[in-house]
Design a protein around this motif. Structure first.
Motif, PDB file in Angstrom:
ATOM      1  N   LEU A  91       0.836  -1.197   0.000  1.00 22.46           N
ATOM      2  CA  LEU A  91       0.000   0.000   0.000  1.00 22.46           C
ATOM      3  C   LEU A  91       0.871   1.248   0.000  1.00 22.46           C
ATOM      4  O   LEU A  91       0.574   2.222  -0.699  1.00 22.46           O
ATOM      5  CB  LEU A  91      -0.941  -0.004   1.205  1.00 22.46           C
ATOM      6  N   ALA A  92       1.980   1.229   0.745  1.00 23.50           N
ATOM      7  CA  ALA A  92       2.881   2.390   0.790  1.00 23.50           C
ATOM      8  C   ALA A  92       3.489   2.665  -0.584  1.00 23.50           C
ATOM      9  O   ALA A  92       3.585   3.824  -1.007  1.00 23.50           O
ATOM     10  CB  ALA A  92       3.974   2.176   1.832  1.00 23.50           C
ATOM     11  N   GLU A  93       3.905   1.615  -1.309  1.00 19.40           N
ATOM     12  CA  GLU A  93       4.494   1.802  -2.639  1.00 19.40           C
ATOM     13  C   GLU A  93       3.467   2.374  -3.610  1.00 19.40           C
ATOM     14  O   GLU A  93       3.761   3.320  -4.348  1.00 19.40           O
ATOM     15  CB  GLU A  93       5.009   0.473  -3.191  1.00 19.40           C
ATOM     16  N   LEU A  94       2.266   1.805  -3.598  1.00 13.39           N
ATOM     17  CA  LEU A  94       1.231   2.280  -4.505  1.00 13.39           C
ATOM     18  C   LEU A  94       0.842   3.716  -4.170  1.00 13.39           C
ATOM     19  O   LEU A  94       0.693   4.551  -5.062  1.00 13.39           O
ATOM     20  CB  LEU A  94       0.009   1.362  -4.439  1.00 13.39           C
ATOM     21  N   THR A  95       0.727   4.008  -2.876  1.00 11.86           N
ATOM     22  CA  THR A  95       0.393   5.369  -2.442  1.00 11.86           C
ATOM     23  C   THR A  95       1.434   6.364  -2.935  1.00 11.86           C
ATOM     24  O   THR A  95       1.100   7.424  -3.469  1.00 11.86           O
ATOM     25  CB  THR A  95       0.273   5.427  -0.903  1.00 11.86           C
ATOM     26  N   GLU A  96       2.700   6.021  -2.786  1.00  9.87           N
ATOM     27  CA  GLU A  96       3.773   6.920  -3.215  1.00  9.87           C
ATOM     28  C   GLU A  96       3.727   7.180  -4.720  1.00  9.87           C
ATOM     29  O   GLU A  96       3.862   8.320  -5.173  1.00  9.87           O
ATOM     30  CB  GLU A  96       5.134   6.356  -2.826  1.00  9.87           C
ATOM     31  N   VAL A  97       3.505   6.130  -5.500  1.00  9.89           N
ATOM     32  CA  VAL A  97       3.469   6.289  -6.954  1.00  9.89           C
ATOM     33  C   VAL A  97       2.298   7.174  -7.370  1.00  9.89           C
ATOM     34  O   VAL A  97       2.441   8.060  -8.226  1.00  9.89           O
ATOM     35  CB  VAL A  97       3.404   4.901  -7.643  1.00  9.89           C
ATOM     36  N   ILE A  98       1.137   6.978  -6.743  1.00 10.41           N
ATOM     37  CA  ILE A  98      -0.034   7.787  -7.092  1.00 10.41           C
ATOM     38  C   ILE A  98       0.143   9.231  -6.616  1.00 10.41           C
ATOM     39  O   ILE A  98      -0.177  10.175  -7.344  1.00 10.41           O
ATOM     40  CB  ILE A  98      -1.331   7.162  -6.532  1.00 10.41           C
ATOM     41  N   GLN A  99       0.680   9.417  -5.417  1.00 10.37           N
ATOM     42  CA  GLN A  99       0.944  10.781  -4.940  1.00 10.37           C
ATOM     43  C   GLN A  99       1.921  11.490  -5.877  1.00 10.37           C
ATOM     44  O   GLN A  99       1.705  12.654  -6.250  1.00 10.37           O
ATOM     45  CB  GLN A  99       1.522  10.759  -3.524  1.00 10.37           C
ATOM     46  N   ASP A 100       2.984  10.794  -6.266  1.00  9.97           N
ATOM     47  CA  ASP A 100       3.962  11.405  -7.177  1.00  9.97           C
ATOM     48  C   ASP A 100       3.333  11.735  -8.528  1.00  9.97           C
ATOM     49  O   ASP A 100       3.648  12.770  -9.131  1.00  9.97           O
ATOM     50  CB  ASP A 100       5.163  10.481  -7.378  1.00  9.97           C
ATOM     51  N   ALA A 101       2.451  10.856  -9.012  1.00  9.56           N
ATOM     52  CA  ALA A 101       1.772  11.113 -10.288  1.00  9.56           C
ATOM     53  C   ALA A 101       0.922  12.373 -10.177  1.00  9.56           C
ATOM     54  O   ALA A 101       0.982  13.253 -11.046  1.00  9.56           O
ATOM     55  CB  ALA A 101       0.906   9.915 -10.676  1.00  9.56           C
ATOM     56  N   TRP A 102       0.147  12.467  -9.100  1.00  7.67           N
ATOM     57  CA  TRP A 102      -0.703  13.645  -8.890  1.00  7.67           C
ATOM     58  C   TRP A 102       0.159  14.904  -8.785  1.00  7.67           C
ATOM     59  O   TRP A 102      -0.136  15.914  -9.431  1.00  7.67           O
ATOM     60  CB  TRP A 102      -1.556  13.452  -7.636  1.00  7.67           C
ATOM     61  N   LEU A 103       1.212  14.843  -7.977  1.00  2.00           N
ATOM     62  CA  LEU A 103       2.086  16.000  -7.783  1.00  2.00           C
ATOM     63  C   LEU A 103       2.762  16.436  -9.087  1.00  2.00           C
ATOM     64  O   LEU A 103       2.976  17.630  -9.313  1.00  2.00           O
ATOM     65  CB  LEU A 103       3.141  15.713  -6.718  1.00  2.00           C
ATOM     66  N   SER A 104       3.082  15.473  -9.956  1.00  2.00           N
ATOM     67  CA  SER A 104       3.755  15.810 -11.213  1.00  2.00           C
ATOM     68  C   SER A 104       2.831  16.517 -12.195  1.00  2.00           C
ATOM     69  O   SER A 104       3.294  17.170 -13.123  1.00  2.00           O
ATOM     70  CB  SER A 104       4.347  14.551 -11.862  1.00  2.00           C
ATOM     71  N   ARG A 105       1.517  16.424 -11.985  1.00  4.46           N
ATOM     72  CA  ARG A 105       0.555  17.013 -12.920  1.00  4.46           C
ATOM     73  C   ARG A 105      -0.255  18.168 -12.332  1.00  4.46           C
ATOM     74  O   ARG A 105      -0.851  18.941 -13.068  1.00  4.46           O
ATOM     75  CB  ARG A 105      -0.392  15.929 -13.434  1.00  4.46           C
TER      76      ARG A 105
END
Length: 124
Positions: A91-105
């Motif tokens: 869950l932590a890995e998936l959360t980080e990837v989604i947060q980073d995706a949101w932050l990048s856009r």
């Protein structure tokens, strides 16, 4: 994540956006993502934006990683993952990837506000 809208792609596939910019979308089967043994197109590919080429490389360089890319996405700041392989991520890995995706856009203002409000809760 705040300010997220869900649009429908041409085949009714969900496209998650922030500020009208996609950061995660569920891709329809395409010829560049297929099972190497059967040749069958994957029908569960998810595209996730990443902040940089270095982030993309970090996620895709391990052949055992559920993340991958194709020639079609060369130069595009995103990674691919099959929905069937999501359970391989914590869950932590998936959360980080989604947060980073949101932050990048997200806009710089939205990203800054979210980071300030979540300073102690952001996955590292």
């Amino acid at each position: 994540m705040p300010h997220v809208t869900i649009e429908q792609g041409p085949a009714g596939n969900p496209v998650y956006q922030v500020g009208r910019k996609s950061f995660v979308f569920f891709r329809t089967p395409r010829p560049d993502a297929f099972d190497p043994e059967t040749g069958e197109r994957y029908d569960d590919v998810i595209v996730i934006w990443v902040p940089s080429e270095d982030d993309k490389l970090a996620l895709t360089q391990d052949p055992d990683s559920p993340f991958f890319t194709t020639d079609h996405f060369r130069g595009h700041l995103s990674v691919l993952v099959r929905g069937s392989r999501i359970p391989e991520l914590s869950l932590a890995e998936l959360t980080e990837v989604i947060q980073d995706a949101w932050l990048s856009r997200a806009s710089a203002t939205r990203a800054r506000q979210w980071l300030n409000a979540n300073a102690g809760n952001v996955s590292d």
